[in-house]
Every structure is written in C-alpha cells, then in structure tokens.
Scaffold this motif. Structure first.
Motif, PDB file in Angstrom:
ATOM      1  N   HIS A 187       0.823  -1.207   0.000  1.00 31.17           N
ATOM      2  CA  HIS A 187       0.000   0.000   0.000  1.00 31.17           C
ATOM      3  C   HIS A 187       0.863   1.265   0.000  1.00 31.17           C
ATOM      4  CE1 HIS A 187      -3.980  -1.699   0.209  1.00 31.17           C
ATOM      5  NE2 HIS A 187      -3.549  -2.583   1.093  1.00 31.17           N
ATOM      6  N   ALA A 188       1.951   1.240   0.742  1.00 29.59           N
ATOM      7  CA  ALA A 188       2.842   2.403   0.785  1.00 29.59           C
ATOM      8  C   ALA A 188       3.469   2.648  -0.585  1.00 29.59           C
ATOM      9  CB  ALA A 188       3.925   2.188   1.832  1.00 29.59           C
ATOM     10  N   GLU A 189       3.863   1.582  -1.250  1.00 31.17           N
ATOM     11  CA  GLU A 189       4.467   1.712  -2.569  1.00 31.17           C
ATOM     12  C   GLU A 189       3.463   2.269  -3.579  1.00 31.17           C
ATOM     13  OE1 GLU A 189       8.038  -0.796  -4.426  1.00 31.17           O
ATOM     14  OE2 GLU A 189       6.264  -1.973  -3.917  1.00 31.17           O
ATOM     15  N   GLN A 190       2.231   1.803  -3.491  1.00 28.72           N
ATOM     16  CA  GLN A 190       1.193   2.321  -4.380  1.00 28.72           C
ATOM     17  C   GLN A 190       0.923   3.793  -4.104  1.00 28.72           C
ATOM     18  OE1 GLN A 190      -2.274  -0.167  -4.151  1.00 28.72           O
ATOM     19  NE2 GLN A 190      -1.143  -2.001  -4.704  1.00 28.72           N
ATOM     20  N   ALA A 191       0.852   4.168  -2.835  1.00 31.00           N
ATOM     21  CA  ALA A 191       0.592   5.567  -2.473  1.00 31.00           C
ATOM     22  C   ALA A 191       1.743   6.466  -2.916  1.00 31.00           C
ATOM     23  CB  ALA A 191       0.381   5.687  -0.975  1.00 31.00           C
ATOM     24  N   LYS A 192       2.966   6.010  -2.697  1.00 30.67           N
ATOM     25  CA  LYS A 192       4.138   6.776  -3.113  1.00 30.67           C
ATOM     26  C   LYS A 192       4.124   6.982  -4.626  1.00 30.67           C
ATOM     27  CE  LYS A 192       9.109   6.358  -3.587  1.00 30.67           C
ATOM     28  NZ  LYS A 192       9.586   5.500  -4.626  1.00 30.67           N
ATOM     29  N   GLY A 193       3.791   5.939  -5.347  1.00 33.35           N
ATOM     30  CA  GLY A 193       3.729   6.028  -6.802  1.00 33.35           C
ATOM     31  C   GLY A 193       2.657   6.996  -7.271  1.00 33.35           C
ATOM     32  N   LYS A 194       1.515   6.979  -6.605  1.00 35.84           N
ATOM     33  CA  LYS A 194       0.418   7.875  -6.978  1.00 35.84           C
ATOM     34  C   LYS A 194       0.818   9.336  -6.758  1.00 35.84           C
ATOM     35  CE  LYS A 194      -3.713   8.622  -8.441  1.00 35.84           C
ATOM     36  NZ  LYS A 194      -4.015   8.425  -9.853  1.00 35.84           N
ATOM     37  N   VAL A 195       1.457   9.601  -5.619  1.00 38.13           N
ATOM     38  CA  VAL A 195       1.914  10.963  -5.330  1.00 38.13           C
ATOM     39  C   VAL A 195       2.955  11.401  -6.360  1.00 38.13           C
ATOM     40  CG1 VAL A 195       3.222  12.381  -3.679  1.00 38.13           C
ATOM     41  CG2 VAL A 195       1.381  10.887  -2.879  1.00 38.13           C
ATOM     42  N   GLU A 196       3.909  10.518  -6.643  1.00 37.64           N
ATOM     43  CA  GLU A 196       4.960  10.843  -7.601  1.00 37.64           C
ATOM     44  C   GLU A 196       4.373  11.105  -8.990  1.00 37.64           C
ATOM     45  OE1 GLU A 196       9.455   9.275  -8.612  1.00 37.64           O
ATOM     46  OE2 GLU A 196       8.002   7.860  -7.781  1.00 37.64           O
ATOM     47  N   ALA A 239       5.337   3.248 -12.425  1.00 43.00           N
ATOM     48  CA  ALA A 239       6.104   2.015 -12.188  1.00 43.00           C
ATOM     49  C   ALA A 239       6.022   1.601 -10.714  1.00 43.00           C
ATOM     50  CB  ALA A 239       7.556   2.215 -12.603  1.00 43.00           C
ATOM     51  N   ASP A 240       6.123   2.577  -9.812  1.00 46.57           N
ATOM     52  CA  ASP A 240       6.008   2.264  -8.383  1.00 46.57           C
ATOM     53  C   ASP A 240       4.630   1.700  -8.053  1.00 46.57           C
ATOM     54  OD1 ASP A 240       8.586   3.014  -7.792  1.00 46.57           O
ATOM     55  OD2 ASP A 240       8.044   5.020  -7.089  1.00 46.57           O
ATOM     56  N   GLN A 241       3.606   2.254  -8.665  1.00 53.02           N
ATOM     57  CA  GLN A 241       2.252   1.742  -8.439  1.00 53.02           C
ATOM     58  C   GLN A 241       2.146   0.299  -8.930  1.00 53.02           C
ATOM     59  OE1 GLN A 241      -1.170   4.397  -9.336  1.00 53.02           O
ATOM     60  NE2 GLN A 241       0.439   5.861  -9.896  1.00 53.02           N
ATOM     61  N   LYS A 288       4.556  -1.892  -9.177  1.00 49.39           N
ATOM     62  CA  LYS A 288       5.296  -2.769  -8.258  1.00 49.39           C
ATOM     63  C   LYS A 288       4.474  -3.057  -7.020  1.00 49.39           C
ATOM     64  CE  LYS A 288       9.247  -0.929  -7.380  1.00 49.39           C
ATOM     65  NZ  LYS A 288      10.613  -0.405  -7.206  1.00 49.39           N
ATOM     66  N   GLY A 289       3.805  -2.048  -6.505  1.00 54.82           N
ATOM     67  CA  GLY A 289       2.963  -2.245  -5.325  1.00 54.82           C
ATOM     68  C   GLY A 289       1.805  -3.180  -5.603  1.00 54.82           C
ATOM     69  N   LYS A 290       1.203  -3.029  -6.769  1.00 48.67           N
ATOM     70  CA  LYS A 290       0.084  -3.899  -7.137  1.00 48.67           C
ATOM     71  C   LYS A 290       0.555  -5.339  -7.331  1.00 48.67           C
ATOM     72  CE  LYS A 290      -2.728  -0.301  -9.204  1.00 48.67           C
ATOM     73  NZ  LYS A 290      -3.280   0.272 -10.439  1.00 48.67           N
ATOM     74  N   SER A 291       1.734  -5.522  -7.920  1.00 49.61           N
ATOM     75  CA  SER A 291       2.233  -6.885  -8.117  1.00 49.61           C
ATOM     76  C   SER A 291       2.603  -7.521  -6.783  1.00 49.61           C
ATOM     77  CB  SER A 291       3.418  -6.905  -9.077  1.00 49.61           C
ATOM     78  OG  SER A 291       4.548  -6.291  -8.499  1.00 49.61           O
ATOM     79  N   ARG A 292       3.146  -6.734  -5.852  1.00 50.88           N
ATOM     80  CA  ARG A 292       3.456  -7.261  -4.523  1.00 50.88           C
ATOM     81  C   ARG A 292       2.178  -7.696  -3.824  1.00 50.88           C
ATOM     82  NH1 ARG A 292       7.603  -5.181  -0.268  1.00 50.88           N
ATOM     83  NH2 ARG A 292       8.496  -4.374  -2.164  1.00 50.88           N
ATOM     84  N   GLN A 293       1.135  -6.888  -3.953  1.00 56.24           N
ATOM     85  CA  GLN A 293      -0.148  -7.210  -3.335  1.00 56.24           C
ATOM     86  C   GLN A 293      -0.746  -8.464  -3.970  1.00 56.24           C
ATOM     87  OE1 GLN A 293      -2.858  -3.951  -3.225  1.00 56.24           O
ATOM     88  NE2 GLN A 293      -4.418  -5.072  -2.106  1.00 56.24           N
ATOM     89  N   ALA A 294      -0.650  -8.583  -5.278  1.00 58.00           N
ATOM     90  CA  ALA A 294      -1.179  -9.759  -5.968  1.00 58.00           C
ATOM     91  C   ALA A 294      -0.438 -11.025  -5.533  1.00 58.00           C
ATOM     92  CB  ALA A 294      -1.068  -9.578  -7.479  1.00 58.00           C
ATOM     93  N   LYS A 295       0.886 -10.907  -5.385  1.00 58.99           N
ATOM     94  CA  LYS A 295       1.682 -12.050  -4.940  1.00 58.99           C
ATOM     95  C   LYS A 295       1.229 -12.515  -3.551  1.00 58.99           C
ATOM     96  CE  LYS A 295       5.618 -11.524  -2.986  1.00 58.99           C
ATOM     97  NZ  LYS A 295       6.977 -11.208  -2.586  1.00 58.99           N
ATOM     98  N   GLU A 296       1.008 -11.572  -2.660  1.00 56.99           N
ATOM     99  CA  GLU A 296       0.563 -11.915  -1.315  1.00 56.99           C
ATOM    100  C   GLU A 296      -0.854 -12.488  -1.325  1.00 56.99           C
ATOM    101  OE1 GLU A 296       2.421 -12.028   1.460  1.00 56.99           O
ATOM    102  OE2 GLU A 296       4.073 -11.512   0.122  1.00 56.99           O
TER     103      GLU A 296
END
Length: 57
Positions: free
Chosen positions: A10-19, A37-39, A41-49
């Motif tokens: 979630h932090a990675e997705q939020a950081k990506g959205k802000v950027e 790209a950061d968003q 990565k965050g979505k793929s991490r979430q999907a993996k989990e």
C-alpha cells in the motif's frame, strides 16, 4: 497476507500515486512514469501476497 507486506504494498502504491501526480503537475514525464512504475510494483506485490493467502486457506 502478512501485515508488513500488505503495508509495503500500500505504501508503494501511495508513493507512486503521489509521484505520478507531482510529475503531471510540474510537467515532468520521467517522474510521472516512475510513479506509474512504483504503483505497478505495489500492485504486483499485493497480488503475490493474495496468491499466497489463497493457498494458505
């Protein structure tokens, strides 16, 4: 999903959205692209989990 991994995703997705938003505001295409790209990565991490959780239950 473990709490820490969920938080990281979630932090990675939020950081990506802000950027991405800041990049658009200042007209910096590179920053916008890096934000997307950061968003992703965050979505793929979430999907993996989510997949891990599906096999645990």
């Amino acid at each position: 999903m473990s709490g820490t991994e969920k938080s990281k995703a979630h932090a990675e997705q939020a950081k990506g959205k802000v950027e991405e938003t800041v990049g658009r505001a200042v007209g910096n295409e590179r920053m916008t692209t890096e934000g997307r790209a950061d968003q992703a990565k965050g979505k793929s991490r979430q999907a993996k989990e989510d997949v891990k959780d599906a096999f645990r239950h």
